[in-house]
Scaffold this motif. Sequence first.
Motif, PDB file in Angstrom:
ATOM      1  N   LEU B 312      24.017   3.940  23.817  1.00  0.00           N
ATOM      2  CA  LEU B 312      23.144   3.825  24.737  1.00  0.00           C
ATOM      3  C   LEU B 312      22.298   2.775  25.427  1.00  0.00           C
ATOM      4  N   ILE B 313      22.551   2.550  26.448  1.00  0.00           N
ATOM      5  CA  ILE B 313      21.632   1.174  26.984  1.00  0.00           C
ATOM      6  C   ILE B 313      20.802   1.964  27.859  1.00  0.00           C
ATOM      7  N   ALA B 314      19.350   1.969  27.709  1.00  0.00           N
ATOM      8  CA  ALA B 314      18.521   2.583  28.635  1.00  0.00           C
ATOM      9  C   ALA B 314      17.806   1.808  29.513  1.00  0.00           C
ATOM     10  N   VAL B 315      17.806   1.966  30.950  1.00  0.00           N
ATOM     11  CA  VAL B 315      17.053   1.119  31.755  1.00  0.00           C
ATOM     12  C   VAL B 315      15.887   2.028  32.272  1.00  0.00           C
ATOM     13  N   THR B 316      14.689   1.386  31.782  1.00  0.00           N
ATOM     14  CA  THR B 316      13.567   2.429  31.937  1.00  0.00           C
ATOM     15  C   THR B 316      12.332   1.522  31.754  1.00  0.00           C
ATOM     16  N   GLU B 317      11.276   2.290  32.176  1.00  0.00           N
ATOM     17  CA  GLU B 317      10.042   1.600  32.345  1.00  0.00           C
ATOM     18  C   GLU B 317       9.444   1.462  31.158  1.00  0.00           C
ATOM     19  N   GLU B 318       8.421   0.844  30.706  1.00  0.00           N
ATOM     20  CA  GLU B 318       7.639   0.283  29.371  1.00  0.00           C
ATOM     21  C   GLU B 318       7.086   1.412  28.847  1.00  0.00           C
ATOM     22  N   ASP B 319       6.550   2.213  29.696  1.00  0.00           N
ATOM     23  CA  ASP B 319       5.825   3.436  29.114  1.00  0.00           C
ATOM     24  C   ASP B 319       6.715   4.895  28.967  1.00  0.00           C
ATOM     25  N   ASN B 320       7.976   4.653  29.071  1.00  0.00           N
ATOM     26  CA  ASN B 320       9.006   5.848  29.086  1.00  0.00           C
ATOM     27  C   ASN B 320       9.467   5.992  27.577  1.00  0.00           C
ATOM     28  N   ARG B 321       8.806   6.476  26.478  1.00  0.00           N
ATOM     29  CA  ARG B 321       8.898   6.468  25.237  1.00  0.00           C
ATOM     30  C   ARG B 321      10.168   7.423  24.876  1.00  0.00           C
ATOM     31  N   SER B 322      10.272   8.657  25.774  1.00  0.00           N
ATOM     32  CA  SER B 322      11.161   9.461  25.309  1.00  0.00           C
ATOM     33  C   SER B 322      12.658   9.094  25.681  1.00  0.00           C
ATOM     34  N   ALA B 323      12.824   8.273  26.759  1.00  0.00           N
ATOM     35  CA  ALA B 323      14.119   7.548  27.062  1.00  0.00           C
ATOM     36  C   ALA B 323      14.299   6.565  26.095  1.00  0.00           C
ATOM     37  N   GLN B 324      13.292   5.798  25.593  1.00  0.00           N
ATOM     38  CA  GLN B 324      13.458   4.906  24.663  1.00  0.00           C
ATOM     39  C   GLN B 324      13.934   5.131  23.410  1.00  0.00           C
ATOM     40  N   ALA B 325      13.246   6.109  22.939  1.00  0.00           N
ATOM     41  CA  ALA B 325      13.750   7.131  21.612  1.00  0.00           C
ATOM     42  C   ALA B 325      15.057   7.344  21.293  1.00  0.00           C
ATOM     43  N   LEU B 326      15.556   7.507  22.714  1.00  0.00           N
ATOM     44  CA  LEU B 326      17.208   8.078  22.479  1.00  0.00           C
ATOM     45  C   LEU B 326      18.099   6.765  22.631  1.00  0.00           C
ATOM     46  N   ALA B 327      17.576   5.801  22.881  1.00  0.00           N
ATOM     47  CA  ALA B 327      18.568   4.452  23.328  1.00  0.00           C
ATOM     48  C   ALA B 327      18.757   3.548  21.987  1.00  0.00           C
ATOM     49  N   ASP B 328      19.897   3.040  22.118  1.00  0.00           N
ATOM     50  CA  ASP B 328      20.341   1.727  20.941  1.00  0.00           C
ATOM     51  C   ASP B 328      19.755   0.539  21.805  1.00  0.00           C
ATOM     52  N   ALA B 329      19.547   0.272  22.955  1.00  0.00           N
ATOM     53  CA  ALA B 329      19.072  -0.788  23.487  1.00  0.00           C
ATOM     54  C   ALA B 329      18.304  -0.424  24.488  1.00  0.00           C
ATOM     55  N   ILE B 330      17.442  -1.216  25.020  1.00  0.00           N
ATOM     56  CA  ILE B 330      16.438  -0.758  26.127  1.00  0.00           C
ATOM     57  C   ILE B 330      16.319  -2.114  27.233  1.00  0.00           C
ATOM     58  N   ILE B 331      16.525  -1.898  28.323  1.00  0.00           N
ATOM     59  CA  ILE B 331      16.143  -2.770  29.360  1.00  0.00           C
ATOM     60  C   ILE B 331      15.021  -2.307  30.033  1.00  0.00           C
ATOM     61  N   THR B 332      13.765  -3.009  30.014  1.00  0.00           N
ATOM     62  CA  THR B 332      12.664  -2.617  30.739  1.00  0.00           C
ATOM     63  C   THR B 332      12.359  -3.001  32.289  1.00  0.00           C
ATOM     64  N   VAL B 333      11.947  -2.235  32.922  1.00  0.00           N
ATOM     65  CA  VAL B 333      11.740  -2.473  34.166  1.00  0.00           C
ATOM     66  C   VAL B 333      10.138  -2.019  34.560  1.00  0.00           C
ATOM     67  N   PRO B 334       9.403  -2.529  35.651  1.00  0.00           N
ATOM     68  CA  PRO B 334       7.957  -2.061  35.733  1.00  0.00           C
ATOM     69  C   PRO B 334       8.005  -0.708  36.436  1.00  0.00           C
ATOM     70  N   ASN B 335       7.024  -0.033  36.461  1.00  0.00           N
ATOM     71  CA  ASN B 335       6.760   1.209  37.146  1.00  0.00           C
ATOM     72  C   ASN B 335       6.845   0.991  38.469  1.00  0.00           C
ATOM     73  N   THR B 336       7.769   1.812  39.236  1.00  0.00           N
ATOM     74  CA  THR B 336       8.226   1.631  40.633  1.00  0.00           C
ATOM     75  C   THR B 336       8.214   3.084  41.146  1.00  0.00           C
ATOM     76  N   PRO B 337       7.639   3.214  42.479  1.00  0.00           N
ATOM     77  CA  PRO B 337       7.752   4.435  43.162  1.00  0.00           C
ATOM     78  C   PRO B 337       9.295   5.045  43.189  1.00  0.00           C
ATOM     79  N   PRO B 338       9.562   6.143  42.887  1.00  0.00           N
ATOM     80  CA  PRO B 338      10.822   6.614  42.798  1.00  0.00           C
ATOM     81  C   PRO B 338      11.899   6.498  43.969  1.00  0.00           C
ATOM     82  N   LEU B 339      11.245   6.393  45.171  1.00  0.00           N
ATOM     83  CA  LEU B 339      11.929   6.040  46.360  1.00  0.00           C
ATOM     84  C   LEU B 339      12.468   4.818  46.347  1.00  0.00           C
TER      85      LEU B 339
END
Lengths: 377, 377
Positions: B312-339
Amino acid sequence: VTTISWSPAMAEKAGFKHFMQKEIFEQPRALTDTLTGRVKAGSEEIFLPDLGLSEGDLRQAKRMVLLACGTSYHAALVAKFAIEGLARMPAEVDLGSEFRYRDPLVGPGDIVVAISQSGETADTLAAVREARAKGARAVGVCNVLGSTLTRETDGVVYTHAGPEIGVASTKAFTTQLMALYILAIHLGRTRGVLDAGATRRLVDQLVLLPGLVQQTLEREEEVRKVAEAYCQASDFLYLGRGNCFPIALEGALKLKEISYIHAEGYPAGEMKHGPIALIDEKMPVVVLANQTDVLEKVLSNMEEVRARGGKLIAVTEEDNRSAQALADAIITVPNTPPLLAPVTMVTPLQLLAYHVAVLRGTDVDQPRNLAKSVTVE
Amino acid sequence: VTTISWSPAMAEKAGFKHFMQKEIFEQPRALTDTLTGRVKAGSEEIFLPDLGLSEGDLRQAKRMVLLACGTSYHAALVAKFAIEGLARMPAEVDLGSEFRYRDPLVGPGDIVVAISQSGETADTLAAVREARAKGARAVGVCNVLGSTLTRETDGVVYTHAGPEIGVASTKAFTTQLMALYILAIHLGRTRGVLDAGATRRLVDQLVLLPGLVQQTLEREEEVRKVAEAYCQASDFLYLGRGNCFPIALEGALKLKEISYIHAEGYPAGEMKHGPIALIDEKMPVVVLANQTDVLEKVLSNMEEVRARGGKLIAVTEEDNRSAQALADAIITVPNTPPLLAPVTMVTPLQLLAYHVAVLRGTDVDQPRNLAKSVTVE
């Protein structure tokens, strides 16, 4: 003592090696069962007594919203063409798992058609609940009597596929298409788009469809040989246009599900916007090239693939020499009215996936990681 | 004599190795240029002087029909969420190559939005002509001044991306998203769905977006390391939900185009209806896991991939620990409004495709078989 070489499971399989193969071959019968009592050759009358919507409801409706998941979603994509073409009524298609979370614009005036073999697909059920809560009417297209979907909709059009055991859906899909064609014709007739003569001609075409599927099945050996030639490939591309684009998706999904080959369906017209970069001699391309208004465009897509060294498997009618001339391998289907071609085009794709899987030695009826009905979200 | 080690081409690339990389890095500037003169922080006023449609036209319209091909089609899919969400107006999306042949239900009351970087995409132009002949109004979203599309529509919203040389579209895509967000907000404001305060808040978010993309680009080295770890894979799966599903398609398309890896985008909720059969340790899965209402569902999709041994390569925000915990690799993006997340989520996927292609030694700016503008049908 005489030893009986048949196991009870084999008996259930009626001599076929796998449930999936048996179910593919049951399609002419299942399609006939889905027609019986609803339409009759030479008559413009259509009986859908469980539809739960009056002719007035159908006339006043502004839009159809088709909701489904997986293989049923591909049936919905085909149905959009039939509904818009025959009833000139806008039809929107969405995935259950997407629709329910998008705060969808749906309400009174919309008729939701929810498609699920089991009638228990969690995401589809949740999407229907959302639409009904907002005021839409709903019809289920379903294979299981008394399932949750049939209890949570205004009415239902049953597919009479009989029990489907193979995890990869085959006869459930083609009977969904049949049910949706009947619904589309009924809608066109009720809304005054189709007159009695046009309705009769369409009904007559539906009545001939099980026989055309039977002819397709008689060509199994032709399909098996194509499977033998290409079963070592690790990737496939499936291309189609119009109402055969969803069949490209469905053909690819079958191969994914049971052979674990990475097969992808793509709209043929989009190939030059990206996927053509993938094409080389190692990537077989299955092209759905039936004789329609867009055949010329499909032929030009085939030439593009050929120019890049790709191997072409054409699914086409016996008399379509121009498609055959471009192909490395040919799978023949009987001449079918373009509206109904998705049914005769998908049957050999089911057989292709089946034989590739058998040749690769995978567990056809119980593919890894998959469940028959996805009752979790 | 001093030898100059820069070729004229390198100078044009402003020190970048490829046009594609340069154009990825130009995105903050291009996004700002697309905003400038149209919106202003702290103000609810929106200026789209070339739109060619009056406020009355926008108020009376019943539906938007978004038409495009390739990467622009993915922009259209994202825009559907923005238009339906902000203006509560139904938006249909179709491919140019499909729409034009389906005898589409379109006419007065519909506004067609046709999206094409070059303004010369043959299928999109033909689709627009068909829609206008049936009475629809049309707006082009286009990057080239005076192109055919701009001459055959009622009005235009230009993207100010500047010339895009790399065949794989990057800054043209994100500026299309920006133009479409502005259009959606304008539509919501004009139709009375958004009040002045809500409009101002949305405008302020748009104004911050180029800075967020800049932060994403500063993490290039993180993305390059992920590319290094997975560049040998022959197949990738990209998963997303909601307005990030089109970004999964776009991320997969970038990888297809320039690295010739068979990458496929799939709606995350559909994975268990088939593609999960493909998952094993050899198939990296890129998951777009930003923090939205459907994050829980995305996490459960990630757990399914993990349970089958997938990487799993997760693209997610720095503070999203739950996604990061499941991933083999992490690509970080800044917090952005979902829209607006599609813009910050796609940037690292462009970089991922770029670095994978460079590591594999393919011709990044001139991928095999592809042309920059598809001016044939």
